[in-house]
Design an enzyme around this catalytic site. Structure first.
Site, PDB file in Angstrom:
ATOM      1  N   GLY A   1      38.495   4.762  -2.496  1.00  0.00           N
ATOM      2  CA  GLY A   1      37.828   5.370  -3.641  1.00  0.00           C
ATOM      3  C   GLY A   1      37.784   4.455  -4.854  1.00  0.00           C
ATOM      4  N   THR A   2      38.861   3.773  -5.120  1.00  0.00           N
ATOM      5  CA  THR A   2      38.923   2.919  -6.313  1.00  0.00           C
ATOM      6  C   THR A   2      37.863   1.829  -6.244  1.00  0.00           C
ATOM      7  OG1 THR A   2      41.272   3.365  -6.558  1.00  0.00           O
ATOM      8  CG2 THR A   2      40.438   1.368  -7.636  1.00  0.00           C
TER       9      THR A   2
ATOM     10  N   GLN B   1      37.557  13.816  -3.783  1.00  0.00           N
ATOM     11  CA  GLN B   1      38.275  15.078  -3.572  1.00  0.00           C
ATOM     12  C   GLN B   1      37.387  16.171  -2.963  1.00  0.00           C
ATOM     13  OE1 GLN B   1      41.526  15.654  -3.819  1.00  0.00           O
ATOM     14  NE2 GLN B   1      42.156  13.782  -4.860  1.00  0.00           N
TER      15      GLN B   1
ATOM     16  N   ASN C   1      40.247  16.021  -9.125  1.00  0.00           N
ATOM     17  CA  ASN C   1      41.525  15.819  -8.440  1.00  0.00           C
ATOM     18  C   ASN C   1      42.653  16.565  -9.154  1.00  0.00           C
ATOM     19  OD1 ASN C   1      40.859  13.737 -10.415  1.00  0.00           O
ATOM     20  ND2 ASN C   1      42.892  12.917 -10.029  1.00  0.00           N
TER      21      ASN C   1
ATOM     22  N   SER D   1      36.912   8.464   0.165  1.00  0.00           N
ATOM     23  CA  SER D   1      38.144   7.774   0.540  1.00  0.00           C
ATOM     24  C   SER D   1      38.706   8.434   1.790  1.00  0.00           C
ATOM     25  CB  SER D   1      39.146   7.891  -0.614  1.00  0.00           C
ATOM     26  OG  SER D   1      40.360   7.281  -0.254  1.00  0.00           O
ATOM     27  N   ALA D   2      39.250   7.617   2.691  1.00  0.00           N
ATOM     28  CA  ALA D   2      39.680   8.156   3.988  1.00  0.00           C
ATOM     29  C   ALA D   2      41.060   8.817   3.948  1.00  0.00           C
ATOM     30  CB  ALA D   2      39.677   7.025   5.018  1.00  0.00           C
ATOM     31  N   HIS D   3      41.941   8.332   3.065  1.00  0.00           N
ATOM     32  CA  HIS D   3      43.319   8.832   3.173  1.00  0.00           C
ATOM     33  C   HIS D   3      43.491  10.256   2.646  1.00  0.00           C
ATOM     34  CE1 HIS D   3      45.015   8.203  -1.005  1.00  0.00           C
ATOM     35  NE2 HIS D   3      43.982   7.402  -1.101  1.00  0.00           N
TER      36      HIS D   3
ATOM     37  N   CYS E   1      49.716   8.826 -10.439  1.00  0.00           N
ATOM     38  CA  CYS E   1      49.735   7.378 -10.615  1.00  0.00           C
ATOM     39  C   CYS E   1      49.786   6.927 -12.071  1.00  0.00           C
ATOM     40  CB  CYS E   1      48.520   6.778  -9.927  1.00  0.00           C
ATOM     41  SG  CYS E   1      47.026   7.687 -10.275  1.00  0.00           S
TER      42      CYS E   1
ATOM     43  N   THR F   1      36.495  -9.943   6.545  1.00  0.00           N
ATOM     44  CA  THR F   1      36.552  -9.395   7.910  1.00  0.00           C
ATOM     45  C   THR F   1      36.819  -7.904   7.845  1.00  0.00           C
ATOM     46  OG1 THR F   1      37.360 -11.513   8.693  1.00  0.00           O
ATOM     47  CG2 THR F   1      37.716  -9.615  10.153  1.00  0.00           C
TER      48      THR F   1
HETATM   49  N1  PLP Z   1      38.891   9.326  -7.164  1.00  0.00           N
HETATM   50  C1  PLP Z   1      39.608  10.446  -7.069  1.00  0.00           C
HETATM   51  C2  PLP Z   1      39.026  11.726  -7.606  1.00  0.00           C
HETATM   52  C3  PLP Z   1      40.880  10.446  -6.494  1.00  0.00           C
HETATM   53  O1  PLP Z   1      41.575  11.568  -6.420  1.00  0.00           O
HETATM   54  C4  PLP Z   1      41.394   9.213  -6.017  1.00  0.00           C
HETATM   55  C5  PLP Z   1      42.752   9.132  -5.451  1.00  0.00           C
HETATM   56  O2  PLP Z   1      43.669   9.772  -5.886  1.00  0.00           O
HETATM   57  C6  PLP Z   1      40.606   8.059  -6.127  1.00  0.00           C
HETATM   58  C7  PLP Z   1      39.362   8.162  -6.711  1.00  0.00           C
HETATM   59  C8  PLP Z   1      41.088   6.735  -5.650  1.00  0.00           C
HETATM   60  O3  PLP Z   1      40.950   6.642  -4.250  1.00  0.00           O
HETATM   61  P1  PLP Z   1      41.770   5.546  -3.438  1.00  0.00           P
HETATM   62  O4  PLP Z   1      43.197   5.967  -3.446  1.00  0.00           O
HETATM   63  O5  PLP Z   1      41.167   5.570  -2.057  1.00  0.00           O
HETATM   64  O6  PLP Z   1      41.537   4.241  -4.109  1.00  0.00           O
END
Ligand code: PLP
Length: 382
Positions: free
Chosen positions: A72-73, A179, A149, A199-201, A326, A237
């Site tokens: 996501g970032t 989210q 989030n 984002s996959a996680h 975070c 890669t």
């Molecule tokens: N955007 C939102 C709304 C999120 O909740 C998060 C992760 O907490 C991210 C972006 C960042 O994603 P990633 O952890 O895959 O970089």
């Protein structure tokens, strides 16, 4: 150790067994570089194409592109920092965006853009009238998250896109869907967004993988230059094992059995909501229950600090979030936007569940909260 009750799934999720098996197989047996010319590598390259199609199907990407990124970032950075064509103008970001969007604001300001923040209401959702007031023909880019989030509140992105394009035809509209993806049905074609991050996680796949949807006809510049992978949009890669795990998670979480999982999670949240309302005095529910992803319930407790309650619950084997795990800087920015009174503003807890949770846990969780609040607030001076 006793089993932990994990209620911080908005921070990250436990990988599915099927995902772990896929990743292990990819690492042990399918480790070949997809760009190599021999057959086993060509098979990997074909598999990457399939994985891309799988994600595109899940978000109804139609004839748009989907580029794999590290999550996501990176997708948010790529969308916000690499899509604007004009050298000046306005950028509108949502007031409650994730730090990976918010942090781009300074960079854009340094580049000479006027950056404005669209106000959010007390549920973390964009105030549409206030948003409209920010729009004019100089808007170059808008970035508004699909679901918060912090609160789980859903923004009516389709409407926000319409409003934006009516006033500024050439504006790029990006939505951070991290989210929302896998939690509610996502149809990027219907939303009519130009760019959409996932984002996959957050959907029981590995960390460090995700992607960016790019609507047909929209161009962005790459951030990483090199070997030209991902059609030149992200050199390096490919992270084949994680992409393979991502594909499995999309199949299991979104393409099959979505409705059952959705109902199970929603039922858990409803029960937790009712139990909390019925057993604990003076709580404020921040999540907009009728307009939110099913897996988040954010609550403000009175006369207690969120992190103190978090650690008290940890002693009982219950893991919860206080929203922005975070960044304490973001946490204070967000809290002030919600407009909570002094006695609630520090007591925010975010419960976020997944289908791995069992509704039987709820009574225990609420009992522990009540017990800890009795103790923690006993000596509170008002
Ligand atoms: N955007 C939102 C709304 C999120 O909740 C998060 C992760 O907490 C991210 C972006 C960042 O994603 P990633 O952890 O895959 O970089």
């Amino acid at each position: 150790m006793e089993k932990l009750i994990y209620l911080d799934n908005a921070a990250t999720t436990k990988p599915l067994d099927g995902v772990i098996e896929t990743v292990e197989r990819a690492m042990r047996e399918e480790f070949y570089n997809p760009s190599a010319l021999y057959d086993v590598a060509v098979k990997n390259s074909a598999f990457l194409r399939k994985a891309r199609e799988t994600v595109k199907t899940a978000i109804h990407a139609g004839d748009g592109e989907f580029y794999f990124t590290s999550g996501g970032t990176e997708s948010n950075n790529l969308a916000i920092l690499r899509s604007i064509k004009q050298k000046s103008g306005k950028v509108i970001l949502g007031g409650g965006e994730h730090d990976s969007v918010y942090a781009c604001a300074n960079e854009l300001k340094e580049r000479g853009y006027e950056v404005l923040f669209a106000p959010i209401d007390s549920h973390g959702v964009i105030d549409v009238d206030a948003f409209k007031n920010l729009l004019d023909e100089n808007v170059r880019l808008v970035s508004i998250m699909h679901a918060s989030n912090e609160t789980g509140g859903i923004n009516d992105v389709e409407n926000l896109v319409k409003l934006t394009k009516r006033v500024s035809k050439s504006a790029i509209f990006h939505s951070d869907g991290v989210q929302a993806f896998g939690k509610i049905p996502v149809n990027v074609t219907k939303l009519n967004v130009d760019l959409y991050s996932v984002s996959a996680h957050k959907i029981h796949a590995p960390k460090g993988i995700g992607g960016l949807y790019v609507k047909k006809g929209v161009t962005i510049k790459p951030m990483l230059l090199g070997g030209g992978q991902e059609k030149g949009m992200r050199s390096g890669t490919e992270n084949f094992p994680s992409i393979a795990g991502f594909k499995t998670a999309v199949e299991e979480e979104i393409l099959h059995g979505f409705n059952e999982k959705y109902s199970k999670i929603l039922q858990y949240r409803e029960y937790l909501y009712e139990k909390l309302q019925g057993s604990i005095d003076d709580i404020q529910i921040i999540t907009p229950m009728e307009n939110s992803v099913p897996n988040i319930l954010t609550v403000a407790f009175k006369d207690v600090r969120g992190e103190v309650l978090l650690h008290s619950l940890e002693k009982h084997g219950i893991l919860v979030g206080i929203g922005s795990a975070c960044s304490s800087h973001h946490e204070s920015r967000f809290k002030s936007l919600l407009g909570l009174d002094d006695r609630h503003k520090d007591g925010i807890i975010r419960f976020s569940m997944s289908e791995e949770n069992d509704i039987e846990e709820v009574d225990y969780v609420v009992d522990c909260i009540r017990q800890e609040l009795n103790f923690l607030t006993k000596f509170t001076r008002i």
